[in-house]
Structures are given as C-alpha cells and as structure tokens.
Scaffold this active site. Structure first.
Site, PDB file in Angstrom:
ATOM      1  N   LYS A  67       0.823  -1.203   0.000  1.00 45.68           N
ATOM      2  CA  LYS A  67       0.000   0.000   0.000  1.00 45.68           C
ATOM      3  C   LYS A  67       0.864   1.262   0.000  1.00 45.68           C
ATOM      4  O   LYS A  67       0.628   2.181  -0.792  1.00 45.68           O
ATOM      5  CB  LYS A  67      -0.927   0.015   1.217  1.00 45.68           C
ATOM      6  CG  LYS A  67      -1.926   1.172   1.216  1.00 45.68           C
ATOM      7  CD  LYS A  67      -2.723   1.250   2.497  1.00 45.68           C
ATOM      8  CE  LYS A  67      -1.891   1.849   3.606  1.00 45.68           C
ATOM      9  NZ  LYS A  67      -2.684   2.127   4.830  1.00 45.68           N
ATOM     10  N   ASP A 119      -6.598   0.945   0.835  1.00 44.01           N
ATOM     11  CA  ASP A 119      -6.599   1.087   2.282  1.00 44.01           C
ATOM     12  C   ASP A 119      -7.986   0.761   2.816  1.00 44.01           C
ATOM     13  O   ASP A 119      -8.838   0.227   2.103  1.00 44.01           O
ATOM     14  CB  ASP A 119      -6.148   2.492   2.691  1.00 44.01           C
ATOM     15  CG  ASP A 119      -7.200   3.549   2.364  1.00 44.01           C
ATOM     16  OD1 ASP A 119      -8.116   3.270   1.543  1.00 44.01           O
ATOM     17  OD2 ASP A 119      -7.120   4.661   2.923  1.00 44.01           O
TER      18      ASP A 119
END
Length: 294
Positions: A202, A220
């Site tokens: 991420k 996320d």
C-alpha cells in the site's frame, strides 16, 4: 468444570470499524457488527465480521479475537452484485466532475518526506500525521538529516502517533537503506520500495502514484470498504480488490482513482454511517442498506 451454555451469534450488516486492526483483512472497514442472542453483544468491542446470513456458536461471555475475525473475513461467502461496466464509467465521471484534481491530504515537502509521511500514517489519521510532522519536516527533509536526527530525536516528534516507537525504528532504518543502496533517493520501483523497512504494498503504491505519477491504486480501509460496499470491485482481501480495480477502472480515470475513492470513503461512504443522501453515486451503488435523510 461446568461448561458454559452455547450462544448463537448472528450477523447484521451494520458497518463499523475494528479498533487497532493488525492486518489488511482487519482493516477492511466493511465488517458488520455481531449481535448476540442470549449473551453480550460484540458490537462496540471490535467483534465484527463482513458476512451476512451466517451464524456462529461460541460460549457465552467470550468474544471473537482479531485473529479469528481476520480468518473469517478472509473467507467471505457474501459479496455484493458487481457494478456494470457502464455504471463504473459513470461512477468515475461523477467523482471526477466533483473533484477534477484530487490530492493527498498528507503534507510533505519532497518525495522523501512523502515516503516518511505515508509510513507514519499506518493505523493513524492524516491529520494526526500532519500535526506530528509539521515541525519535523521544516528541518528534516532528507535521509541524511533523518539519520543524523536519530531514533530518539524522531520519537520526540512523532510520539503522538500510534506505534510511534516501531515507526521511528523503521524510518531510521529505511533512511539508512536509501543512503546505502539508492544514493539517498527514493526509488521509482515497487520492489525496491517494498524492500525498505516499514514499506508494504500500500505504501509503495501511494508513493508511486503521488510522487511519480504512476496509475497505481493503494487499497486502504476506505477503498476496500467503498469497493465492496458499492459493488465497484468486490474482493475478500486488499490484493484481490486492487487487481479488480486495475481491470475495472477506465484508463482515463486510473491516475486519480486512488484519491477519488479514498476521499469518497473518508467523507461520504463512511464506515459507521454512510452519507447516502449526499452521495453523488448513490443510484449506481449496490449497497442495500442505504441511509436516508433525517
């Protein structure tokens, strides 16, 4: 020893957030509150699953731990109806019309400070990170300066952020690695970024997108929730959602898709109570339990 009576748990589709999530499945943000028949409710204590129409048996007075939640969340039997291609096009057209040039809410001075800010933002809010780094980034904006500051010095700046001790260690370690392996520069390569301490998929995607203009999508909590709740890209984990988004998002919207989705999830399609009446894509959304205006 007398056994405690078994209690049946049923699951309601009430969006909520697990406190202190420990992995990506626990950060999904689309989990639903457990309601207990004959015992204490798990709602409000972090006992939540993203499932529907399922039951579980567990002794009264005991609660589902985060590890159990993660395993069950990773084996979803319920998924919303996927959004049609034409609806996806219209979905992003509306979001882009409302916000043509979305930006990250993290404050940074250069690519290095962006990387540090994103690492610090794990399990923390952008607002909290910005407050902690406001003074830090005024004087420390390179790996060399960060190493000179040291772990103890960095800790004093970021101690208001969750997991600050571990994050301080990672930031100092990644700064040293940048100096030793990359000449003090942040690499424009996913694998090289993920070799850095504290940097996962991420974080690498955020840096590639914001700093280098790559059309990556960092999934996320907010993006995972929006993708599943709306039917945009339903998936059991963040990697599956990311892969589906890469296929589903029209090329002309891919560069800013990450920010449109995260901002939409943060301010409109919120975990606990989505603001469906104010949502510009409510009619395209597959979420059945839409909220109504008061």
């Amino acid at each position: 020893m007398k056994r405690m009576p078994a209690v049946k748990f049923t699951v309601a589709t009430i969006p909520m957030r697990i406190a202190n999530p420990r992995d990506d499945n626990e950060r999904c943000g689309v989990i639903s509150a457990l309601k207990c028949k004959g015992g204490a409710s798990g709602a409000g204590s972090g006992n939540a699953l993203f499932m529907e129409g399922k039951t579980r048996t567990r002794p009264a007075g005991r609660q589902y731990g985060l590890a159990t939640q993660a395993r069950l969340c990773a084996n979803l039997d319920f998924m919303p109806t996927p959004m049609k291609k034409a609806d996806i096009e219209e979905f992003f057209r509306r979001l882009s019309s409302a916000m043509p040039e979305p930006k990250t809410e993290l404050q940074y001075r250069n690519t290095y400070t962006l990387l540090v800010a994103v690492v610090l933002s794990a399990q923390a809010t952008d607002i909290g990170v910005n407050k902690a780094t406001k003074e830090l980034f005024k004087t420390v904006d390179s790996p060399q300066k960060m190493v000179k500051l040291g772990e103890a010095g960095l800790t004093q700046h970021i101690k208001t952020i969750g997991l600050y001790r571990n994050k301080a260690k990672n930031v100092i370690a990644l700064s040293r690695m940048l100096i030793e392996k990359h000449g003090g520069e942040v690499p424009c390569d996913r694998d090289a970024l993920q070799e850095l301490p504290g940097v996962g998929r991420k974080t690498a995607n955020v840096v590639l997108n914001v700093a280098f203009g790559e059309p990556t999508i960092a999934v996320d909590t907010h993006i995972f929730r929006v993708s599943n709740r709306t039917g945009l890209a339903p998936g059991k984990d963040v990697v599956e959602v990311e892969k589906k988004l890469e296929k589903a998002v029209p090329p002309k919207y891919r560069l800013h898709a990450h920010h449109w989705l995260i901002l939409h999830g943060r301010y409109v399609c919120k975990a606990r109570k989505p603001d469906c009446p104010a949502c510009p894509v409510s009619d395209l959304c597959r979420f059945k339990a839409k909220t109504v205006a008061a």
